[in-house]
Design a protein around this motif. Structure first.
Motif, mmCIF file in Angstrom:
data_model
loop_
_atom_site.group_PDB
_atom_site.id
_atom_site.type_symbol
_atom_site.label_atom_id
_atom_site.label_comp_id
_atom_site.label_asym_id
_atom_site.label_seq_id
_atom_site.Cartn_x
_atom_site.Cartn_y
_atom_site.Cartn_z
ATOM 1 N N VAL A 88 3.948 8.252 2.887
ATOM 2 C CA VAL A 88 4.611 9.508 2.318
ATOM 3 C C VAL A 88 3.991 10.754 3.144
ATOM 4 O O VAL A 88 2.635 10.876 3.116
ATOM 5 C CB VAL A 88 4.501 9.664 0.933
ATOM 6 N N ILE A 89 4.788 11.544 3.702
ATOM 7 C CA ILE A 89 4.340 12.847 4.239
ATOM 8 C C ILE A 89 5.323 14.010 3.940
ATOM 9 O O ILE A 89 6.203 13.854 4.216
ATOM 10 C CB ILE A 89 4.136 12.861 5.970
ATOM 11 N N THR A 90 4.943 14.736 2.761
ATOM 12 C CA THR A 90 5.701 15.890 2.455
ATOM 13 C C THR A 90 4.888 17.059 1.916
ATOM 14 O O THR A 90 3.920 17.102 1.810
ATOM 15 C CB THR A 90 6.422 15.389 0.885
ATOM 16 N N GLY A 91 5.803 17.854 1.969
ATOM 17 C CA GLY A 91 5.075 19.435 1.751
ATOM 18 C C GLY A 91 4.597 20.114 2.900
ATOM 19 O O GLY A 91 3.654 21.255 2.665
ATOM 20 N N VAL A 92 4.880 19.625 4.116
ATOM 21 C CA VAL A 92 4.413 20.205 5.255
ATOM 22 C C VAL A 92 5.766 20.550 6.084
ATOM 23 O O VAL A 92 6.598 19.882 5.849
ATOM 24 C CB VAL A 92 3.094 19.469 5.783
ATOM 25 N N PRO B 126 0.895 -1.127 -0.069
ATOM 26 C CA PRO B 126 -0.146 0.014 -0.183
ATOM 27 C C PRO B 126 0.749 1.325 0.017
ATOM 28 O O PRO B 126 2.086 1.238 0.441
ATOM 29 C CB PRO B 126 -0.909 -0.170 1.252
ATOM 30 N N VAL B 127 0.312 2.095 -0.532
ATOM 31 C CA VAL B 127 0.910 3.514 -0.432
ATOM 32 C C VAL B 127 -0.252 4.541 0.284
ATOM 33 O O VAL B 127 -1.252 4.637 -0.099
ATOM 34 C CB VAL B 127 1.003 4.278 -1.946
ATOM 35 N N TRP B 128 0.436 5.152 1.356
ATOM 36 C CA TRP B 128 -0.310 6.155 1.994
ATOM 37 C C TRP B 128 0.280 7.642 1.610
ATOM 38 O O TRP B 128 1.145 7.909 2.100
ATOM 39 C CB TRP B 128 -0.410 6.065 3.595
ATOM 40 N N ASP B 129 -0.560 8.323 1.219
ATOM 41 C CA ASP B 129 -0.013 9.716 0.612
ATOM 42 C C ASP B 129 -0.818 10.690 1.596
ATOM 43 O O ASP B 129 -1.792 11.244 1.337
ATOM 44 C CB ASP B 129 -0.248 10.104 -0.738
ATOM 45 N N PHE B 130 -0.031 11.217 2.661
ATOM 46 C CA PHE B 130 -0.639 12.060 3.744
ATOM 47 C C PHE B 130 -0.336 13.498 3.134
ATOM 48 O O PHE B 130 0.430 13.776 2.537
ATOM 49 C CB PHE B 130 0.027 11.757 5.076
ATOM 50 N N CYS B 131 -1.294 14.470 3.634
ATOM 51 C CA CYS B 131 -1.164 15.732 3.144
ATOM 52 C C CYS B 131 -1.122 15.881 1.525
ATOM 53 O O CYS B 131 -0.260 16.604 1.065
ATOM 54 C CB CYS B 131 -0.085 16.410 3.680
ATOM 55 N N CYS B 132 -2.055 15.127 0.743
ATOM 56 C CA CYS B 132 -1.727 14.846 -0.568
ATOM 57 C C CYS B 132 -2.097 15.800 -1.399
ATOM 58 O O CYS B 132 -1.746 15.597 -2.620
ATOM 59 C CB CYS B 132 -2.455 13.640 -0.920
ATOM 60 N N ASP B 133 -2.659 17.056 -1.137
ATOM 61 C CA ASP B 133 -3.079 18.054 -1.970
ATOM 62 C C ASP B 133 -3.911 17.712 -3.276
ATOM 63 O O ASP B 133 -4.734 17.103 -3.215
ATOM 64 C CB ASP B 133 -1.763 18.977 -2.079
ATOM 65 N N HIS B 134 -2.992 17.802 -4.314
ATOM 66 C CA HIS B 134 -3.714 17.453 -5.630
ATOM 67 C C HIS B 134 -3.668 15.919 -5.954
ATOM 68 O O HIS B 134 -4.298 15.492 -6.823
ATOM 69 C CB HIS B 134 -3.008 18.322 -6.837
ATOM 70 N N HIS C 210 -12.753 19.788 1.009
ATOM 71 C CA HIS C 210 -12.973 20.142 -0.517
ATOM 72 C C HIS C 210 -11.839 19.473 -1.415
ATOM 73 O O HIS C 210 -12.243 19.241 -2.551
ATOM 74 C CB HIS C 210 -13.229 21.592 -0.888
ATOM 75 N N ILE C 211 -10.397 19.511 -0.865
ATOM 76 C CA ILE C 211 -9.421 19.105 -1.708
ATOM 77 C C ILE C 211 -9.823 17.509 -2.129
ATOM 78 O O ILE C 211 -9.593 17.057 -3.157
ATOM 79 C CB ILE C 211 -7.981 18.988 -0.895
ATOM 80 N N VAL C 212 -10.183 16.713 -0.825
ATOM 81 C CA VAL C 212 -10.371 15.223 -1.036
ATOM 82 C C VAL C 212 -11.658 15.057 -1.895
ATOM 83 O O VAL C 212 -11.637 14.112 -2.568
ATOM 84 C CB VAL C 212 -10.560 14.679 0.292
ATOM 85 N N GLU C 213 -12.544 16.053 -1.594
ATOM 86 C CA GLU C 213 -13.824 15.753 -2.667
ATOM 87 C C GLU C 213 -13.494 15.915 -4.032
ATOM 88 O O GLU C 213 -13.758 15.245 -4.965
ATOM 89 C CB GLU C 213 -14.806 16.595 -1.932
ATOM 90 N N VAL D 189 -3.960 2.408 -2.706
ATOM 91 C CA VAL D 189 -3.225 3.945 -2.534
ATOM 92 C C VAL D 189 -4.293 4.673 -1.734
ATOM 93 O O VAL D 189 -5.706 4.820 -2.223
ATOM 94 C CB VAL D 189 -3.208 4.412 -3.916
ATOM 95 N N HIS D 190 -4.003 5.378 -0.818
ATOM 96 C CA HIS D 190 -4.618 6.026 0.032
ATOM 97 C C HIS D 190 -4.142 7.453 -0.232
ATOM 98 O O HIS D 190 -3.296 7.694 0.220
ATOM 99 C CB HIS D 190 -4.598 5.466 1.723
ATOM 100 N N PHE D 191 -5.348 8.466 -0.160
ATOM 101 C CA PHE D 191 -5.211 9.820 -0.178
ATOM 102 C C PHE D 191 -5.604 10.381 1.101
ATOM 103 O O PHE D 191 -6.680 10.094 1.466
ATOM 104 C CB PHE D 191 -6.104 10.402 -1.262
ATOM 105 N N VAL D 192 -4.826 11.145 1.945
ATOM 106 C CA VAL D 192 -5.301 11.586 3.038
ATOM 107 C C VAL D 192 -4.962 13.167 3.186
ATOM 108 O O VAL D 192 -3.769 13.676 2.644
ATOM 109 C CB VAL D 192 -4.427 11.083 4.297
ATOM 110 N N ASP D 193 -5.847 13.931 3.325
ATOM 111 C CA ASP D 193 -5.698 15.354 3.530
ATOM 112 C C ASP D 193 -6.780 16.082 4.280
ATOM 113 O O ASP D 193 -7.876 15.312 4.464
ATOM 114 C CB ASP D 193 -5.686 16.051 2.244
#
Length: 168
Positions: free
Chosen positions: A93-97, A20-28, A52-55, A44-48
């Motif tokens: 993955v936690i990047t960009g924060v 699995p891939v967990w993309d925290f603070c995934c933005d786009h 409205h970004i997640v939606e 693949v998990h998108f976490v933010d």
């Protein structure tokens, strides 16, 4: 697939295939969308934390990326990473924060017994060495404490990625 920036491509290249891939603070969601499209990862998990970004990301995924024949699961989590209530495995993955945000998420997952990841890829906006030093103290029995620090030039700035691998 999206053409990823050099930093995002470096992250993608260090994801663990078949896991699995967990993309925290995934933005786009570019990293996660590429991971899903590649077919190399089981989930693949998108976490933010921004609803409205997640939606928007989930709507875009359903319209443009979802494939009935895909063996990968895609999941969308609209909440702060430190409030996640399910185990995370594979590559986190936690990047960009900021480093403080990354530390808060990792510590929360650890304290709640939810961090079952094989690899952490962390990309704070700054304070990389501070974060690496603190995580060495936080993760010593679970992850190798000699974190690998990779550098990549991005928009005239040298960005660093910290990689911690689980002790086998």
């Amino acid at each position: 697939m999206f053409k990823l920036s050099r930093r995002m491509q470096l992250i993608f290249d260090h994801l663990l295939p078949g896991k699995p891939v967990w993309d925290f603070c995934c933005d786009h969601g570019y990293l996660g969308l590429n991971a899903y499209e590649s077919g190399q990862f089981s989930e693949v998990h998108f976490v933010d934390q921004v609803p409205h970004i997640v939606e928007q990301l989930e709507n875009r995924f359903q319209a443009e990326y979802f494939r009935e024949d895909s063996l990968a699961l895609a999941a969308f989590h609209s909440r702060p990473g430190e409030e996640l209530q399910q185990p995370v495995s594979g590559t986190v993955v936690i990047t960009g924060v900021g480093a403080h945000t990354i530390l808060k998420i990792v510590q929360s997952l650890m304290e709640n017994g939810l961090l079952s990841a094989d690899r952490l890829i962390l990309g704070p906006q700054r304070d990389e060495q501070w974060l690496c030093d603190l995580l060495r103290k936080t993760l010593p029995n679970t992850f190798k404490t000699d974190c690998e620090m990779l550098s990549v030039e991005e928009r005239g700035r040298n960005r660093k990625l910290l990689i911690f691998d689980k002790i086998l």
